[in-house]
Design a protein around this motif. Structure first.
Motif, mmCIF file in Angstrom:
data_model
loop_
_atom_site.group_PDB
_atom_site.id
_atom_site.type_symbol
_atom_site.label_atom_id
_atom_site.label_comp_id
_atom_site.label_asym_id
_atom_site.label_seq_id
_atom_site.Cartn_x
_atom_site.Cartn_y
_atom_site.Cartn_z
ATOM 1 N N TRP A 83 0.831 -1.196 0.000
ATOM 2 C CA TRP A 83 0.000 0.000 0.000
ATOM 3 C C TRP A 83 0.872 1.255 0.000
ATOM 4 O O TRP A 83 2.058 1.223 0.342
ATOM 5 N N THR A 84 0.260 2.370 -0.366
ATOM 6 C CA THR A 84 0.931 3.659 -0.300
ATOM 7 C C THR A 84 0.040 4.647 0.448
ATOM 8 O O THR A 84 -1.184 4.503 0.472
ATOM 9 N N ALA A 85 0.668 5.622 1.066
ATOM 10 C CA ALA A 85 -0.059 6.687 1.754
ATOM 11 C C ALA A 85 0.591 7.997 1.358
ATOM 12 O O ALA A 85 1.809 8.164 1.487
ATOM 13 N N THR A 86 -0.193 8.916 0.859
ATOM 14 C CA THR A 86 0.335 10.194 0.380
ATOM 15 C C THR A 86 0.398 11.195 1.519
ATOM 16 O O THR A 86 -0.630 11.525 2.131
ATOM 17 N N ALA A 87 1.602 11.674 1.809
ATOM 18 C CA ALA A 87 1.808 12.621 2.906
ATOM 19 C C ALA A 87 1.893 14.034 2.361
ATOM 20 O O ALA A 87 2.394 14.277 1.265
ATOM 21 N N ARG A 88 1.383 14.986 3.166
ATOM 22 C CA ARG A 88 1.553 16.405 2.896
ATOM 23 C C ARG A 88 2.429 16.981 3.984
ATOM 24 O O ARG A 88 2.566 16.386 5.055
ATOM 25 N N PRO A 89 3.053 18.152 3.762
ATOM 26 C CA PRO A 89 3.856 18.762 4.827
ATOM 27 C C PRO A 89 3.066 18.876 6.107
ATOM 28 O O PRO A 89 1.864 19.144 6.098
ATOM 29 N N ALA A 90 3.729 18.670 7.261
ATOM 30 C CA ALA A 90 3.045 18.608 8.558
ATOM 31 C C ALA A 90 2.274 19.871 8.876
ATOM 32 O O ALA A 90 1.242 19.823 9.534
ATOM 33 N N ASP A 91 2.751 21.042 8.408
ATOM 34 C CA ASP A 91 2.062 22.276 8.747
ATOM 35 C C ASP A 91 0.870 22.532 7.846
ATOM 36 O O ASP A 91 0.179 23.535 7.999
ATOM 37 N N THR A 92 0.577 21.617 6.878
ATOM 38 C CA THR A 92 -0.606 21.782 6.050
ATOM 39 C C THR A 92 -1.590 20.642 6.230
ATOM 40 O O THR A 92 -2.668 20.662 5.652
ATOM 41 N N VAL A 93 -1.240 19.654 7.052
ATOM 42 C CA VAL A 93 -2.116 18.495 7.226
ATOM 43 C C VAL A 93 -3.489 18.918 7.708
ATOM 44 O O VAL A 93 -4.513 18.455 7.230
ATOM 45 N N ALA A 94 -3.553 19.828 8.693
ATOM 46 C CA ALA A 94 -4.837 20.243 9.222
ATOM 47 C C ALA A 94 -5.492 21.284 8.342
ATOM 48 O O ALA A 94 -6.712 21.418 8.341
ATOM 49 N N ALA A 95 -4.697 22.055 7.597
ATOM 50 C CA ALA A 95 -5.258 23.171 6.858
ATOM 51 C C ALA A 95 -5.864 22.752 5.527
ATOM 52 O O ALA A 95 -6.810 23.371 5.047
ATOM 53 N N GLU A 96 -5.331 21.708 4.897
ATOM 54 C CA GLU A 96 -5.812 21.308 3.593
ATOM 55 C C GLU A 96 -6.951 20.311 3.719
ATOM 56 O O GLU A 96 -6.948 19.447 4.580
ATOM 57 N N PRO A 97 -7.960 20.406 2.847
ATOM 58 C CA PRO A 97 -9.056 19.441 2.895
ATOM 59 C C PRO A 97 -8.571 18.053 2.535
ATOM 60 O O PRO A 97 -7.649 17.880 1.742
ATOM 61 N N THR A 98 -9.174 17.029 3.108
ATOM 62 C CA THR A 98 -8.840 15.644 2.803
ATOM 63 C C THR A 98 -10.109 14.922 2.396
ATOM 64 O O THR A 98 -11.219 15.416 2.546
ATOM 65 N N ALA A 99 -9.943 13.699 1.880
ATOM 66 C CA ALA A 99 -11.117 12.939 1.444
ATOM 67 C C ALA A 99 -12.010 12.595 2.618
ATOM 68 O O ALA A 99 -13.225 12.533 2.483
ATOM 69 N N THR A 100 -11.416 12.333 3.773
ATOM 70 C CA THR A 100 -12.199 11.996 4.953
ATOM 71 C C THR A 100 -11.726 12.854 6.120
ATOM 72 O O THR A 100 -10.998 12.380 6.989
ATOM 73 N N PRO A 101 -12.109 14.126 6.154
ATOM 74 C CA PRO A 101 -11.625 15.006 7.226
ATOM 75 C C PRO A 101 -12.166 14.576 8.577
ATOM 76 O O PRO A 101 -13.289 14.075 8.695
ATOM 77 N N GLY A 102 -11.344 14.760 9.614
ATOM 78 C CA GLY A 102 -11.793 14.454 10.963
ATOM 79 C C GLY A 102 -12.814 15.483 11.426
ATOM 80 O O GLY A 102 -12.965 16.559 10.836
ATOM 81 N N ARG A 103 -13.528 15.145 12.488
ATOM 82 C CA ARG A 103 -14.519 16.095 13.019
ATOM 83 C C ARG A 103 -13.795 17.321 13.553
ATOM 84 O O ARG A 103 -12.634 17.268 13.946
ATOM 85 N N LEU A 104 -14.503 18.438 13.551
ATOM 86 C CA LEU A 104 -13.929 19.696 14.007
ATOM 87 C C LEU A 104 -14.414 20.002 15.417
ATOM 88 O O LEU A 104 -15.613 19.979 15.699
ATOM 89 N N VAL A 105 -13.471 20.310 16.314
ATOM 90 C CA VAL A 105 -13.788 20.720 17.676
ATOM 91 C C VAL A 105 -13.277 22.143 17.881
ATOM 92 O O VAL A 105 -12.089 22.408 17.655
ATOM 93 N N GLU A 106 -14.160 23.036 18.265
ATOM 94 C CA GLU A 106 -13.758 24.404 18.579
ATOM 95 C C GLU A 106 -13.620 24.540 20.092
ATOM 96 O O GLU A 106 -14.554 24.230 20.834
ATOM 97 N N ILE A 107 -12.445 24.972 20.514
ATOM 98 C CA ILE A 107 -12.151 25.086 21.942
ATOM 99 C C ILE A 107 -12.024 26.561 22.303
ATOM 100 O O ILE A 107 -11.137 27.258 21.785
ATOM 101 N N PRO A 108 -12.905 27.069 23.162
ATOM 102 C CA PRO A 108 -12.817 28.484 23.559
ATOM 103 C C PRO A 108 -11.617 28.714 24.473
ATOM 104 O O PRO A 108 -11.449 28.022 25.481
ATOM 105 N N VAL A 109 -10.792 29.685 24.108
ATOM 106 C CA VAL A 109 -9.531 29.929 24.813
ATOM 107 C C VAL A 109 -9.432 31.389 25.226
ATOM 108 O O VAL A 109 -9.749 32.293 24.454
ATOM 109 N N THR A 110 -9.008 31.601 26.457
ATOM 110 C CA THR A 110 -8.599 32.931 26.916
ATOM 111 C C THR A 110 -7.087 33.011 26.767
ATOM 112 O O THR A 110 -6.352 32.259 27.401
ATOM 113 N N TYR A 111 -6.625 33.915 25.914
ATOM 114 C CA TYR A 111 -5.193 34.010 25.622
ATOM 115 C C TYR A 111 -4.519 34.969 26.616
ATOM 116 O O TYR A 111 -4.356 36.153 26.355
#
Length: 227
Positions: A83-111
């Motif tokens: 099998w093969t798995a196509t990797a993208r740069p680590a800093d774009t893994v979350a930013a780029e759309p994928t065929a099966t994106p994971g669920r999105l969790v929004e976490i409220p933060v006080t900075y």
């Protein structure tokens, strides 16, 4: 990639580079490994959903993916090797759309973290710019560890990696949002820790009475939004 047997019914996909890492921090090769791990995690989950892989657990880590509960490890290892798995740069893994994106969790933060000025110094910018960067980054849980419910979040580029504190704090409050190396993370419970604190959330990250107990799991997309 090296596929190694672990016990009688498990396999370890070892994606670590052969060369050693220097003391200056994560090299470009290391960030490639993080992308490889995510690519193989997603591919193995996809294959399991299609019925092409039998494994009870698929557990990613910093440079490996463990398959546990594998009925026939030798046959499975031979199949994975094709099998093969196509990797993208680590800093774009979350930013780029994928065929099966994971669920999105929004976490409220006080900075208001104590180490925001330190992070700004490492990034050669000011505190408001650090907060804007964190607020607008879509992270993804690469793997979990350290404590129940603690997810290692990728999404920041390699050049923004920051060192841990030379002397860890004896107690970091639960809900603390922090950075270390190329990762962001949120302490689910109070504990010692040496990550740089940038904010806090009141959201519960781990609850033994919930199903599932952990809010964050590998593949989950995360946004650290304003509280």
């Amino acid at each position: 990639m090296r596929i190694r047997p672990v016990g009688r019914h498990a396999l370890l996909l070892d994606l670590a580079p052969a060369e050693a890492t220097g003391p200056a921090g994560p090299s470009r090769r290391e960030t490639d490994v993080a992308a490889d791990v995510e690519a193989w995690r997603a591919e193995l989950w996809r294959r399991r959903e299609l019925g092409e892989l039998s494994a009870v657990e698929i557990v990613p880590a910093a440079a490996t993916v463990l398959l546990d509960g594998v009925p026939d490890p030798p046959a499975t290892a031979a199949r994975i090797a094709t099998w093969t798995a196509t990797a993208r740069p680590a800093d774009t893994v979350a930013a780029e759309p994928t065929a099966t994106p994971g669920r999105l969790v929004e976490i409220p933060v006080t900075y208001d973290g104590d180490d925001l000025p330190r992070v700004a110094g490492h990034w050669r910018t000011d505190v408001p710019s650090v907060v804007r960067r964190l607020r607008h980054t879509e992270f993804q849980v690469a793997f979990c560890g350290f404590a129940p419910g603690f997810g290692y979040l990728t999404g920041l580029p390699a050049e923004l990696a920051v060192p841990r504190l030379a002397t860890p704090r004896t107690r970091v409050p639960a809900g603390s949002v922090a950075l270390a190396g190329r990762y962001a993370g949120i302490y689910p419970t109070a504990s010692p820790g040496g990550w740089l604190l940038v904010g806090r959330t009141e959201l519960t990250l781990f609850d033994v009475t919930a199903d599932p107990p952990a809010l964050l799991s590998p593949g989950t997309r995360v946004r650290l939004v304003d509280r």
